[in-house]
Design a protein around this motif. Structure first.
Motif, PDB file in Angstrom:
ATOM      1  N   LEU A  61       9.346   4.710  -1.199  1.00 52.11           N
ATOM      2  CA  LEU A  61      10.464   4.826  -2.337  1.00 52.11           C
ATOM      3  C   LEU A  61      10.811   6.356  -2.457  1.00 52.11           C
ATOM      4  N   ILE A  62       9.792   7.376  -2.347  1.00 52.10           N
ATOM      5  CA  ILE A  62      10.209   8.538  -2.716  1.00 52.10           C
ATOM      6  C   ILE A  62      10.769   9.277  -1.263  1.00 52.10           C
ATOM      7  N   ALA A  63      10.401   8.741  -0.330  1.00 52.93           N
ATOM      8  CA  ALA A  63      11.133   9.098   1.104  1.00 52.93           C
ATOM      9  C   ALA A  63      12.516   8.664   1.141  1.00 52.93           C
ATOM     10  N   PHE A  64      12.891   7.455   0.776  1.00 50.43           N
ATOM     11  CA  PHE A  64      14.292   6.916   0.871  1.00 50.43           C
ATOM     12  C   PHE A  64      14.960   7.655  -0.148  1.00 50.43           C
ATOM     13  N   LEU A  65      14.443   7.896  -1.592  1.00 44.06           N
ATOM     14  CA  LEU A  65      15.355   8.418  -2.420  1.00 44.06           C
ATOM     15  C   LEU A  65      15.668   9.904  -1.984  1.00 44.06           C
ATOM     16  N   CYS A  66      14.710  10.444  -1.467  1.00 39.76           N
ATOM     17  CA  CYS A  66      15.005  11.788  -0.755  1.00 39.76           C
ATOM     18  C   CYS A  66      16.048  11.999   0.238  1.00 39.76           C
ATOM     19  N   ARG A  94       0.924  -1.459  -0.214  1.00 40.99           N
ATOM     20  CA  ARG A  94      -0.188   0.036   0.001  1.00 40.99           C
ATOM     21  C   ARG A  94       0.854   1.348  -0.001  1.00 40.99           C
ATOM     22  N   ARG A  95       1.871   1.325   0.672  1.00 36.06           N
ATOM     23  CA  ARG A  95       2.712   2.476   0.839  1.00 36.06           C
ATOM     24  C   ARG A  95       4.239   2.331   0.076  1.00 36.06           C
ATOM     25  N   TYR A  96       4.057   1.470  -1.009  1.00 33.67           N
ATOM     26  CA  TYR A  96       5.586   1.378  -1.521  1.00 33.67           C
ATOM     27  C   TYR A  96       6.075   2.770  -2.206  1.00 33.67           C
ATOM     28  N   LYS A  97       5.040   3.465  -2.887  1.00 36.30           N
ATOM     29  CA  LYS A  97       5.326   4.613  -3.385  1.00 36.30           C
ATOM     30  C   LYS A  97       6.121   5.821  -2.377  1.00 36.30           C
ATOM     31  N   VAL A 125      11.460  -3.248  -1.580  1.00 37.11           N
ATOM     32  CA  VAL A 125      11.898  -2.385  -0.247  1.00 37.11           C
ATOM     33  C   VAL A 125      13.164  -3.041   0.216  1.00 37.11           C
ATOM     34  N   PHE A 126      13.167  -4.374   0.229  1.00 40.77           N
ATOM     35  CA  PHE A 126      14.544  -4.916   0.734  1.00 40.77           C
ATOM     36  C   PHE A 126      15.719  -4.351  -0.252  1.00 40.77           C
ATOM     37  N   ALA A 127      15.480  -4.361  -1.644  1.00 40.91           N
ATOM     38  CA  ALA A 127      16.546  -3.944  -2.300  1.00 40.91           C
ATOM     39  C   ALA A 127      17.067  -2.513  -1.540  1.00 40.91           C
ATOM     40  N   LEU A 128      16.096  -1.746  -1.248  1.00 40.87           N
ATOM     41  CA  LEU A 128      16.349  -0.405  -0.850  1.00 40.87           C
ATOM     42  C   LEU A 128      16.958  -0.390   0.699  1.00 40.87           C
ATOM     43  N   VAL A 129      16.844  -1.371   1.587  1.00 37.18           N
ATOM     44  CA  VAL A 129      17.429  -1.929   2.619  1.00 37.18           C
ATOM     45  C   VAL A 129      18.919  -2.012   2.530  1.00 37.18           C
ATOM     46  N   ILE A 131      21.963  10.381 -10.799  1.00 35.94           N
ATOM     47  CA  ILE A 131      22.071   9.010 -11.553  1.00 35.94           C
ATOM     48  C   ILE A 131      22.123   7.822 -10.177  1.00 35.94           C
ATOM     49  N   SER A 132      22.641   8.149  -9.091  1.00 38.91           N
ATOM     50  CA  SER A 132      22.766   7.221  -8.349  1.00 38.91           C
ATOM     51  C   SER A 132      21.596   6.783  -7.785  1.00 38.91           C
ATOM     52  N   ILE A 133      20.602   7.982  -7.202  1.00 37.29           N
ATOM     53  CA  ILE A 133      19.314   7.399  -6.616  1.00 37.29           C
ATOM     54  C   ILE A 133      18.436   7.089  -7.624  1.00 37.29           C
ATOM     55  N   LEU A 134      18.485   7.394  -9.099  1.00 38.81           N
ATOM     56  CA  LEU A 134      17.598   6.669 -10.002  1.00 38.81           C
ATOM     57  C   LEU A 134      18.152   5.274 -10.124  1.00 38.81           C
ATOM     58  N   THR A 135      19.464   4.887 -10.279  1.00 38.46           N
ATOM     59  CA  THR A 135      19.661   3.399 -10.117  1.00 38.46           C
ATOM     60  C   THR A 135      18.837   2.781  -8.971  1.00 38.46           C
ATOM     61  N   MET A 136      19.089   3.189  -8.090  1.00 37.76           N
ATOM     62  CA  MET A 136      18.469   2.651  -6.720  1.00 37.76           C
ATOM     63  C   MET A 136      16.844   2.458  -7.150  1.00 37.76           C
ATOM     64  N   MET A 137      16.320   3.534  -7.574  1.00 43.93           N
ATOM     65  CA  MET A 137      14.798   3.523  -8.001  1.00 43.93           C
ATOM     66  C   MET A 137      14.493   2.541  -8.879  1.00 43.93           C
ATOM     67  N   VAL A 138      15.343   2.331 -10.139  1.00 49.65           N
ATOM     68  CA  VAL A 138      14.934   1.562 -10.984  1.00 49.65           C
ATOM     69  C   VAL A 138      15.296  -0.003 -10.555  1.00 49.65           C
ATOM     70  N   VAL A 139      16.350  -0.118  -9.900  1.00 51.87           N
ATOM     71  CA  VAL A 139      16.469  -1.636  -9.361  1.00 51.87           C
ATOM     72  C   VAL A 139      15.124  -1.828  -8.442  1.00 51.87           C
ATOM     73  N   SER A 140      14.730  -1.019  -7.681  1.00 53.92           N
ATOM     74  CA  SER A 140      13.734  -1.406  -6.784  1.00 53.92           C
ATOM     75  C   SER A 140      12.326  -1.503  -7.452  1.00 53.92           C
ATOM     76  N   LEU A 141      12.200  -0.741  -8.511  1.00 60.48           N
ATOM     77  CA  LEU A 141      11.087  -1.020  -9.608  1.00 60.48           C
ATOM     78  C   LEU A 141      10.981  -2.234 -10.243  1.00 60.48           C
ATOM     79  N   ILE A 142      12.218  -2.745 -10.617  1.00 55.75           N
ATOM     80  CA  ILE A 142      12.365  -4.067 -11.205  1.00 55.75           C
ATOM     81  C   ILE A 142      12.076  -5.154 -10.523  1.00 55.75           C
TER      82      ILE A 142
END
Length: 237
Positions: free
Chosen positions: A64-69, A58-61, A174-178, A152-163
């Motif tokens: 993701l946004i909070a982590f990237l920021c 439910r809260r994934y977006k 979310v575990f990828a973000l961890v 570029i770095s945070i976009l990489t994290m975002m895309v990996v998580s989205l994959i």
């Protein structure tokens, strides 16, 4: 079968890098403790995420946004403390891009790029963003490089998580973000705007676009995604 094969190969490589390393004198006992502790911590966090899977979905977006920021703020903050005078290859890329902006050429680095043409792409990439900054009268090119590299770095994290979200669901995403959060080099990557950091987004972006392409039916959207894949591959190359 593939996972088992990968585990054997990667484990063999990891053990040799950590314990048969002739370049760095690791304290093997301490290193072993940190490895075991890290694996335990990650396993514990993964088990906790499993119990919160509905919430994560439910809260994934928002997560993701909070982590990237937070990562962006951390990277730029550390980058401001870690400013340095580029030297060797990164100096040719950085100063060459600045000279190109200021004079329209990078004549002082012709000899370097004659021998190392592989870095022309990185210099051209930085030149593009330095030129935009110059148009607005902003000449702190090191800060521009840090911001671009951090994005570029945070976009990489975002895309990996989205994959992982696309393939396996919110828990794995979310575990990828961890994992990114406990991987210290990503906190200090902003001021190192060189080939490895500048190019790491594009392979994962290519793969993400491929995953989307597989489920695309419209002809126009199909062609657009193919164009995006080609652009990502060529820029990364």
């Amino acid at each position: 079968m593939f996972c088992a094969f990968f585990t054997v190969c990667f484990s063999y490589l990891l053990v040799n890098v950590l314990f048969n390393n002739a370049e760095y004198n690791y304290k093997k006992l301490g290193l072993s403790f940190y490895i075991i502790a890290s694996v335990y911590l990650l396993a514990f966090l993964y088990s906790r995420l499993t119990k919160k899977e509905d919430f994560l979905t439910r809260r994934y977006k928002s997560i993701l946004i909070a982590f990237l920021c937070m990562m962006f703020v951390a990277q730029i903050s550390f980058g401001l403390f870690l400013r340095f005078k580029p030297d060797f290859d990164i100096e040719a890329v950085y100063q060459g891009a600045i000279e190109w902006v200021q004079t329209g050429t990078f004549a002082n680095y012709y000899d370097y790029y004659y021998h190392f043409p592989n870095n022309l792409g990185a210099m051209t990439f930085l030149h593009f963003f330095f030129s935009i900054a110059s148009l607005f009268g902003f000449e702190d090119y090191f800060l521009v490089g840090m911001i671009v590299n951090s994005i570029i770095s945070i976009l990489t994290m975002m895309v990996v998580s989205l994959i992982l979200k696309y393939i396996s669901g919110a828990k794995q995403a979310v575990f990828a973000l961890v994992i990114f959060a406990v991987y210290l080099p990503f906190y200090f990557i902003a001021p190192v705007f060189y080939t490895d950091a500048l190019s790491m987004l594009f392979p994962v972006l290519f793969y993400y676009l491929y995953l989307i392409l597989k489920d695309t039916s419209g002809y126009k959207k199909f062609c657009l995604i193919c164009f995006g894949m080609g652009l990502a591959a060529s820029m990364g190359m």
